[in-house]
Design a protein around this motif. Sequence first.
Motif, PDB file in Angstrom:
ATOM      1  N   ALA A  84      23.473 -14.264  17.545  1.00 41.94           N
ATOM      2  CA  ALA A  84      22.699 -14.316  16.304  1.00 41.94           C
ATOM      3  C   ALA A  84      22.374 -15.755  15.916  1.00 41.94           C
ATOM      4  O   ALA A  84      21.249 -16.064  15.490  1.00 41.94           O
ATOM      5  CB  ALA A  84      23.476 -13.626  15.188  1.00 41.94           C
ATOM      6  N   GLU A  85      23.349 -16.661  16.073  1.00 43.74           N
ATOM      7  CA  GLU A  85      23.126 -18.070  15.705  1.00 43.74           C
ATOM      8  C   GLU A  85      22.089 -18.723  16.619  1.00 43.74           C
ATOM      9  O   GLU A  85      21.192 -19.439  16.165  1.00 43.74           O
ATOM     10  CB  GLU A  85      24.450 -18.833  15.775  1.00 43.74           C
ATOM     11  N   GLU A  86      22.200 -18.473  17.925  1.00 47.85           N
ATOM     12  CA  GLU A  86      21.254 -19.066  18.868  1.00 47.85           C
ATOM     13  C   GLU A  86      19.859 -18.472  18.687  1.00 47.85           C
ATOM     14  O   GLU A  86      18.851 -19.169  18.784  1.00 47.85           O
ATOM     15  CB  GLU A  86      21.732 -18.851  20.306  1.00 47.85           C
ATOM     16  N   GLY A  87      19.811 -17.153  18.432  1.00 52.81           N
ATOM     17  CA  GLY A  87      18.519 -16.485  18.248  1.00 52.81           C
ATOM     18  C   GLY A  87      17.800 -16.956  17.005  1.00 52.81           C
ATOM     19  O   GLY A  87      16.569 -16.900  16.929  1.00 52.81           O
ATOM     20  N   ALA A  88      18.550 -17.422  16.005  1.00 48.81           N
ATOM     21  CA  ALA A  88      17.916 -17.925  14.782  1.00 48.81           C
ATOM     22  C   ALA A  88      17.206 -19.254  15.023  1.00 48.81           C
ATOM     23  O   ALA A  88      16.280 -19.618  14.296  1.00 48.81           O
ATOM     24  CB  ALA A  88      18.966 -18.081  13.684  1.00 48.81           C
ATOM     25  N   LYS A  89      17.619 -19.961  16.071  1.00 50.78           N
ATOM     26  CA  LYS A  89      17.032 -21.273  16.358  1.00 50.78           C
ATOM     27  C   LYS A  89      15.889 -21.181  17.365  1.00 50.78           C
ATOM     28  O   LYS A  89      14.863 -21.839  17.215  1.00 50.78           O
ATOM     29  CB  LYS A  89      18.120 -22.214  16.897  1.00 50.78           C
ATOM     30  N   VAL A  90      16.079 -20.350  18.402  1.00 52.13           N
ATOM     31  CA  VAL A  90      15.100 -20.283  19.503  1.00 52.13           C
ATOM     32  C   VAL A  90      14.778 -18.830  19.802  1.00 52.13           C
ATOM     33  O   VAL A  90      15.678 -17.984  19.823  1.00 52.13           O
ATOM     34  CB  VAL A  90      15.671 -20.956  20.783  1.00 52.13           C
ATOM     35  N   ASN A  91      13.494 -18.554  20.026  1.00 49.34           N
ATOM     36  CA  ASN A  91      13.109 -17.201  20.425  1.00 49.34           C
ATOM     37  C   ASN A  91      13.666 -16.911  21.815  1.00 49.34           C
ATOM     38  O   ASN A  91      13.472 -17.712  22.747  1.00 49.34           O
ATOM     39  CB  ASN A  91      11.588 -17.057  20.449  1.00 49.34           C
TER      40      ASN A  91
ATOM     41  N   SER B  53      23.138  -9.534  15.398  1.00 52.62           N
ATOM     42  CA  SER B  53      22.514  -9.889  16.677  1.00 52.62           C
ATOM     43  C   SER B  53      21.241  -9.095  16.924  1.00 52.62           C
ATOM     44  O   SER B  53      20.349  -9.551  17.642  1.00 52.62           O
ATOM     45  CB  SER B  53      23.498  -9.668  17.832  1.00 52.62           C
ATOM     46  N   MET B  54      21.104  -7.898  16.324  1.00 54.27           N
ATOM     47  CA  MET B  54      19.878  -7.106  16.478  1.00 54.27           C
ATOM     48  C   MET B  54      18.684  -7.799  15.829  1.00 54.27           C
ATOM     49  O   MET B  54      17.534  -7.545  16.191  1.00 54.27           O
ATOM     50  CB  MET B  54      20.070  -5.705  15.878  1.00 54.27           C
ATOM     51  N   GLU B  55      18.964  -8.680  14.866  1.00 52.98           N
ATOM     52  CA  GLU B  55      17.882  -9.425  14.217  1.00 52.98           C
ATOM     53  C   GLU B  55      17.105 -10.262  15.228  1.00 52.98           C
ATOM     54  O   GLU B  55      15.908 -10.524  15.053  1.00 52.98           O
ATOM     55  CB  GLU B  55      18.463 -10.357  13.141  1.00 52.98           C
ATOM     56  N   VAL B  56      17.782 -10.652  16.298  1.00 56.74           N
ATOM     57  CA  VAL B  56      17.144 -11.495  17.311  1.00 56.74           C
ATOM     58  C   VAL B  56      16.044 -10.719  18.039  1.00 56.74           C
ATOM     59  O   VAL B  56      15.032 -11.294  18.446  1.00 56.74           O
ATOM     60  CB  VAL B  56      18.194 -12.015  18.311  1.00 56.74           C
ATOM     61  N   LEU B  57      16.240  -9.416  18.213  1.00 55.86           N
ATOM     62  CA  LEU B  57      15.326  -8.616  19.025  1.00 55.86           C
ATOM     63  C   LEU B  57      13.910  -8.602  18.461  1.00 55.86           C
ATOM     64  O   LEU B  57      12.939  -8.616  19.211  1.00 55.86           O
ATOM     65  CB  LEU B  57      15.846  -7.181  19.137  1.00 55.86           C
ATOM     66  N   LYS B  58      13.771  -8.566  17.143  1.00 51.27           N
ATOM     67  CA  LYS B  58      12.431  -8.456  16.567  1.00 51.27           C
ATOM     68  C   LYS B  58      11.634  -9.749  16.706  1.00 51.27           C
ATOM     69  O   LYS B  58      10.417  -9.759  16.515  1.00 51.27           O
ATOM     70  CB  LYS B  58      12.510  -8.047  15.097  1.00 51.27           C
ATOM     71  N   LYS B  59      12.320 -10.850  17.058  1.00 49.38           N
ATOM     72  CA  LYS B  59      11.632 -12.126  17.219  1.00 49.38           C
ATOM     73  C   LYS B  59      11.021 -12.274  18.609  1.00 49.38           C
ATOM     74  O   LYS B  59      10.273 -13.209  18.871  1.00 49.38           O
ATOM     75  CB  LYS B  59      12.609 -13.281  16.986  1.00 49.38           C
TER      76      LYS B  59
END
Length: 391
Positions: free
Chosen positions: A24-31, A68-74
């Motif tokens: 989740a932390e990494e996905g918030a920074k980079v797609n 972590s699912m928040e990353v998927l929509k990006k």
Amino acid sequence: MLGREVPLDKSMVKDMSQRLNTIAEEGAKVNPAPRDVREIVETLKSCRHLIKDSTPDKGDLGASMIKSMEVLKKSESNFLTKEEKTEITKILETVSKSMSEGTSIRTSSITVQSVKSSDARVSIKTPETVPDTDLPITLEFGNQKGRNINTAVMDESYKTTLPIPKSPNTTIGSPIVSLNFMAETGAAKDDINFSLVFQQKKVPSPPGYTMKRECVYLNTTTQEWQSDGCTTTLQKDKTCTCTCTHTTSFAVLLSPTEVSETDVAQEIVSHVMFGINLTFLTLTFCLIAPFKIHRKKHMVLIQLNLIFALILANISFTTLSLSTTIRVDESGNPLLSLNAGCVAGVLITQYFFLSALCWMGCTAWTFFTKIVNAVKTSERKITTCFTSVPH
């Protein structure tokens, strides 16, 4: 982002939570790249099996999974298979089922909660990214009143990570809502009946089209959006009520339906022909009706009634077609409640045409009896003539 092999030992629940938090932390920074997205789905799938079997720190693991699912929509998810996309809703449903009574998980685009209410109707908590025009989403318990209900809501942006609807030009047009009525001792699991009320105050419609709305659920076996077991009811206030007999993940599908345009030339010809028809009917009636000598004749009286019925029928039909607009709901269905005046006009018009048909029958019968009587009279005269001639 992480290795492909994920341990499923129950003692590693905390470690899995930490891994997901890192995602989740990494996905918030980079797609995430496509390879990473697949790894995230596989990791979540492993956690889904783990959370069903493990008891300790289940809440922490569920919260980490949702984050972590928040990353998927990006990410671009077109490369994911149907099975992988369906797995996302299974993950959401599993986390929802694992929730203890009174607990909740909330991120910017996903909300999971466990609710028990004695009320027949409750508002479901939604993510902050759901627009006000789609709020509130209401659950009517139906015959499940008093039972614990675990809900999960994803905002509309997740439609790219879910299976694409089979029908062309059709898209998901509402938040995705997952429902699970939790089993209770002695409670019947069959014969489920409840309703989800979606508020959709702004439904975009392209010029020349109206948007059809349909309640559907995601069949995790066929990986398709289906509508069996769900009834769609649309109201004047733009609410869409989904009455269903099973629990799973629900949404409202939008599909554009072309609005047929009126053929101007055909309309003009219809009005001209109506004018000619009405003119000659009225002229015929006015030339015969005033004269008592004609009205005394049985045949003429029947024909006057026929002409009068046709005049009223034509006037009623044309007035109805010019002044009435068929009102349909946003599924394209003409509801009786929206068209009460039109129904009354149709009944009156049909009565006049039916009356004209009856007078036509009377006219035909009168002609028939006159012809039969004339033939019989002629036969008698001919017979009398032949018998009177000396042989």
